[in-house]
Design an enzyme around this catalytic site. Sequence first.
Site, PDB file in Angstrom:
ATOM      1  N   GLU A 116       0.818  -1.227   0.000  1.00 23.67           N
ATOM      2  CA  GLU A 116       0.000   0.000   0.000  1.00 23.67           C
ATOM      3  C   GLU A 116       0.849   1.275   0.000  1.00 23.67           C
ATOM      4  O   GLU A 116       0.649   2.156   0.833  1.00 23.67           O
ATOM      5  CB  GLU A 116      -0.953  -0.021   1.201  1.00 23.67           C
TER       6      GLU A 116
ATOM      7  N   ASN B 154       2.365  -4.767  -3.388  1.00 26.03           N
ATOM      8  CA  ASN B 154       0.975  -5.180  -3.159  1.00 26.03           C
ATOM      9  C   ASN B 154       0.109  -3.961  -2.859  1.00 26.03           C
ATOM     10  O   ASN B 154       0.536  -3.055  -2.117  1.00 26.03           O
ATOM     11  CB  ASN B 154       0.982  -6.128  -1.943  1.00 26.03           C
TER      12      ASN B 154
ATOM     13  N   HIS C 164     -10.027  -6.613  -2.171  1.00 28.61           N
ATOM     14  CA  HIS C 164     -11.083  -6.594  -1.153  1.00 28.61           C
ATOM     15  C   HIS C 164     -12.306  -5.967  -1.827  1.00 28.61           C
ATOM     16  O   HIS C 164     -12.386  -4.753  -1.978  1.00 28.61           O
ATOM     17  CB  HIS C 164     -10.646  -5.787   0.074  1.00 28.61           C
TER      18      HIS C 164
ATOM     19  N   GLU D 252      -5.482 -10.988  -1.774  1.00 34.69           N
ATOM     20  CA  GLU D 252      -6.280 -10.885  -0.537  1.00 34.69           C
ATOM     21  C   GLU D 252      -7.775 -10.862  -0.842  1.00 34.69           C
ATOM     22  O   GLU D 252      -8.533 -10.090  -0.235  1.00 34.69           O
ATOM     23  CB  GLU D 252      -5.903  -9.605   0.236  1.00 34.69           C
TER      24      GLU D 252
ATOM     25  N   ASP E 273     -11.521 -11.017  -0.867  1.00 31.81           N
ATOM     26  CA  ASP E 273     -12.759 -11.346  -0.165  1.00 31.81           C
ATOM     27  C   ASP E 273     -13.851 -10.491  -0.772  1.00 31.81           C
ATOM     28  O   ASP E 273     -13.585  -9.467  -1.409  1.00 31.81           O
ATOM     29  CB  ASP E 273     -12.677 -11.223   1.372  1.00 31.81           C
TER      30      ASP E 273
HETATM   31  C1  XIL Z   1      -5.899  -7.123   8.171  1.00 29.24           C
HETATM   32  C2  XIL Z   1      -6.146  -8.395   8.973  1.00 29.24           C
HETATM   33  O1  XIL Z   1      -7.022  -9.219   8.245  1.00 29.24           O
HETATM   34  C3  XIL Z   1      -6.749  -8.036  10.309  1.00 29.24           C
HETATM   35  O2  XIL Z   1      -6.875  -9.208  11.116  1.00 29.24           O
HETATM   36  C4  XIL Z   1      -5.852  -7.020  11.016  1.00 29.24           C
HETATM   37  O3  XIL Z   1      -6.436  -6.642  12.240  1.00 29.24           O
HETATM   38  C5  XIL Z   1      -5.627  -5.811  10.133  1.00 29.24           C
HETATM   39  O4  XIL Z   1      -5.095  -6.219   8.892  1.00 29.24           O
HETATM   40  N1  XIL Z   1      -4.791  -5.096   3.620  1.00 29.24           N
HETATM   41  C6  XIL Z   1      -3.706  -5.833   4.051  1.00 29.24           C
HETATM   42  C7  XIL Z   1      -3.874  -6.787   5.165  1.00 29.24           C
HETATM   43  O5  XIL Z   1      -2.651  -5.789   3.417  1.00 29.24           O
HETATM   44  O6  XIL Z   1      -2.702  -6.929   5.927  1.00 29.24           O
HETATM   45  C8  XIL Z   1      -5.023  -6.409   6.064  1.00 29.24           C
HETATM   46  O7  XIL Z   1      -5.204  -7.467   7.000  1.00 29.24           O
HETATM   47  C9  XIL Z   1      -6.284  -6.170   5.245  1.00 29.24           C
HETATM   48  C10 XIL Z   1      -6.061  -5.043   4.281  1.00 29.24           C
END
Ligand code: XIL
Length: 405
Positions: A207, A248, A284, A312, A314
């Site tokens: 990020e 990422n 996400h 990641e 979801d």
């Molecule tokens: C999130 C985890 O899922 C949570 O459990 C934690 O409290 C915060 O981080 N982007 C990312 C991840 O790169 O590391 C994040 O993960 C979600 C967003």
Amino acid sequence: MIDQLSARRDVSRPPPANPVRPPIGRSRSLRLPILLVSLMLVIAALFATGLVLVVKARGGESAEVAGSSPVASEPAAPGRKTLRELTPPGMRIGSAVDGRGLSLDPAYSTLLGTEFNAVTTENAMKWRNLEPLPGVYAWPGADQLVEFAERHGQQVYGHTLVWHSDMPKWVSPEWPAERIRTELRDHVTEVVSRYRGRVWAWDVVNEVLDEDGSLRETLWLRKLGPGYIADAFRWAHAADPGARLFINDYGIERRTRKADALLTLVRDLRRDGVPVDGVGFQSHLAWDEPPRDLSRNLRRFAELGVAVAITELDVRVELPATPEKLKRQAAVYRQVLSSCLAVPACVSFTVWGFTDSRSWIPGYHRGYGAACLFDADLSPKPAYLALVDELSRHAGTTRAGPNPD
Ligand code: XIL
């Protein structure tokens, strides 16, 4: 510097035996409470670090945990192949892993070992958790996952070396730039070296861009300037030349300004000889917003000669989740997988947790949830069946084109 490195301690090693003995004259009535409190503290510490190795199985029999269960090769249901069995060669199908689930829930671990051939630490490899005190590393959570992966024939995706979030408080913005740089370099080097040869890919930086495409204002940028990104990749590469190194981000699945800026950043870094091997698309997403031009977007990154990965995924649903919403959610999962399958450079497809019972979504997106492939009871949802179907349809076709892996 040498002093600092030699001061680095490994908290996974047992501490030296405490030479201080209780005073001989301590009364018997005090001993029992002290013993009980100590026992409770030890148990709490073991739970916190994910080191509890034996749990009582649901049926009442004592079972090896989760983490130590043998390779689970049974399909999820009779006659149905698992995701990892259906995934084409050269592509990984993974999940982020919750440390508590891995330590405490055998059903969780069995499903993880059965369905996926790659794992990402959801939190255990973040700086705050790995190096909670200066030079003091807490390896057990990360080690546990790496060992689980090795026992289950899975590859490990390391997340994440450099991020503005989840930093330990001891890294101070008051420090001079040189100190910050030294800490960053030592952290990257220490972590990557420990897992050299055992982690196939790292999110080196996470990020680093803002929504408008400019570099995100972080401690690293403020103190070190934009060169910290190239430095981090070079340090990681020096520590493990065999690891694939990723940049990422989120919000880059569509052709946004941020995605355009990332494309330029990756092109420039590679032109300068920086060892960037891949781009991770966090993904996400929400049930009602399918990312329509994802495969075209993945392709233009692949044309730079890098691997791409869904890192990641979801798909959150506005609660309450209805059958209709879960159907649309399934369509989004399917679409992301089919985009990855369509691009040979897409070497990995990872979901951010596989069960609704352990997803980060309800805690971070108010009013949303039900974002994963399996429900809270580990029953497959339409989204899971959509992935199985998509992989089955794809079976037998070849992923023609350059595969940078
Ligand atoms: C999130 C985890 O899922 C949570 O459990 C934690 O409290 C915060 O981080 N982007 C990312 C991840 O790169 O590391 C994040 O993960 C979600 C967003």
